[in-house]
Write a protein that holds these residues in place. Structure first.
Motif, mmCIF file in Angstrom:
data_model
loop_
_atom_site.group_PDB
_atom_site.id
_atom_site.type_symbol
_atom_site.label_atom_id
_atom_site.label_comp_id
_atom_site.label_asym_id
_atom_site.label_seq_id
_atom_site.Cartn_x
_atom_site.Cartn_y
_atom_site.Cartn_z
ATOM 1 N N ASP A 199 0.818 -1.222 0.000
ATOM 2 C CA ASP A 199 0.000 0.000 0.000
ATOM 3 C C ASP A 199 0.851 1.271 0.000
ATOM 4 O O ASP A 199 2.006 1.273 0.419
ATOM 5 C CB ASP A 199 -0.868 0.034 1.262
ATOM 6 C CG ASP A 199 -2.033 -0.931 1.184
ATOM 7 O OD1 ASP A 199 -2.110 -1.696 0.214
ATOM 8 O OD2 ASP A 199 -2.856 -0.919 2.113
ATOM 9 N N ASP A 200 0.220 2.362 -0.433
ATOM 10 C CA ASP A 200 0.676 3.750 -0.196
ATOM 11 C C ASP A 200 1.709 4.281 -1.183
ATOM 12 O O ASP A 200 2.116 5.436 -1.068
ATOM 13 C CB ASP A 200 1.211 3.955 1.241
ATOM 14 C CG ASP A 200 0.165 3.690 2.297
ATOM 15 O OD1 ASP A 200 -1.023 3.577 1.942
ATOM 16 O OD2 ASP A 200 0.532 3.581 3.478
ATOM 17 N N HIS A 208 -5.898 3.288 -4.316
ATOM 18 C CA HIS A 208 -5.859 3.517 -2.860
ATOM 19 C C HIS A 208 -6.277 4.959 -2.536
ATOM 20 O O HIS A 208 -5.731 5.592 -1.648
ATOM 21 C CB HIS A 208 -4.443 3.227 -2.358
ATOM 22 C CG HIS A 208 -4.330 2.986 -0.884
ATOM 23 N ND1 HIS A 208 -5.215 2.225 -0.162
ATOM 24 C CD2 HIS A 208 -3.400 3.404 0.023
ATOM 25 C CE1 HIS A 208 -4.833 2.183 1.110
ATOM 26 N NE2 HIS A 208 -3.746 2.909 1.252
ATOM 27 N N HIS A 216 -5.409 9.509 0.201
ATOM 28 C CA HIS A 216 -5.329 8.708 1.435
ATOM 29 C C HIS A 216 -6.174 9.264 2.575
ATOM 30 O O HIS A 216 -5.854 9.072 3.755
ATOM 31 C CB HIS A 216 -3.863 8.547 1.888
ATOM 32 C CG HIS A 216 -3.637 7.263 2.634
ATOM 33 N ND1 HIS A 216 -3.798 7.140 3.992
ATOM 34 C CD2 HIS A 216 -3.267 6.029 2.210
ATOM 35 C CE1 HIS A 216 -3.541 5.899 4.369
ATOM 36 N NE2 HIS A 216 -3.228 5.201 3.301
HETATM 37 ZN ZN LIG Z 1 -2.723 3.223 3.022
#
Ligand SMILES: [Zn+2]
Length: 219
Positions: free
Chosen positions: A41-42, A92, A96
């Motif tokens: 993720d991210d 995603h 965020h």
């Molecule tokens: Zn995340």
């Protein structure tokens, strides 16, 4: 039960409960081939290309969940489609933000902006979305259903974001929980995290996974 085991329970039980609400919300993908699913993720970050090269060298297939704002500033060296061919990319959100704090329209825009950024950089149209913090809302579920997206949660949060986490503990906690179809979450949090945590963790996990008869697959 010690504090760390409790923390792992807290990280891993809510997504399994959320996945009972709708078939489009997935915390595990049961299968007969002993496949498990590694996710990051991210990103993308300054570590992403190194991470992709490393995973390729280990013959590990995986899925990355990228934010739109990180994709927008990511340098693909003008070859986003080649980069995208080595990995599956999911959405995603753009920035965020926590879905539990967003109105439905803002969430739709965030997902749509991230999808546009991913597609314009790589040519890939994401078919999956992972809400930040795994926070599912009714609006997210209906939007995913309407757009043919799967909402991907997890059943094994590796805990690589915890300060001072011991890699051996992470491997032990993950191996306790991994079963056929497990979705494991890691984070693409930059070059230092890649070198200090991801490389030692993935190499140890891979050995244990292969010994146990599992293989990695993409979502
Ligand atoms: Zn995340």
């Amino acid at each position: 039960m010690n504090a760390l085991s409790l923390k792992y329970l807290w990280l891993n039980i809510p997504p399994r409960i959320a996945s009972t609400f709708s078939p489009v919300v997935v915390s595990r993908v049961p299968n007969h081939e002993n496949k498990i699913f590694l996710t990051f993720d991210d990103g993308p970050t300054d570590a992403t290309k190194h991470l992709l090269t490393y995973l390729e060298s280990m013959s590990i297939v995986s899925t990355f969940f990228w934010t739109g704002s990180n994709v927008a500033s990511f340098d693909t060296d003008g070859d986003g489609s080649r980069l995208a061919s080595s990995v599956t990319i999911g959405n995603h959100f753009n920035d965020h933000r926590d879905p539990w704090t967003m109105r439905r329209k803002a969430m739709q825009e965030s997902i749509s902006e991230a999808a546009t950024a991913i597609t314009s950089k790589t040519g890939v149209v994401p078919k999956t979305v992972r809400p930040p913090y795994g926070h599912v809302t009714p609006g997210l579920v209906s939007m995913a259903r309407a757009n043919g997206l799967r909402v991907i949660l997890w059943d094994v949060m590796a805990g690589d974001f915890m300060d001072g986490i011991d890699v051996e503990v992470m491997v032990a906690e993950c191996c306790k929980r991994i079963q056929s179809g497990s979705i494991v979450v890691l984070h693409d949090h930059g070059i230092r995290h890649f070198e200090d945590v991801l490389i030692p963790f993935i190499s140890r996990l891979n050995t244990r996974i292969v010994e146990a008869g599992f293989s990695f697959s993409a979502l």
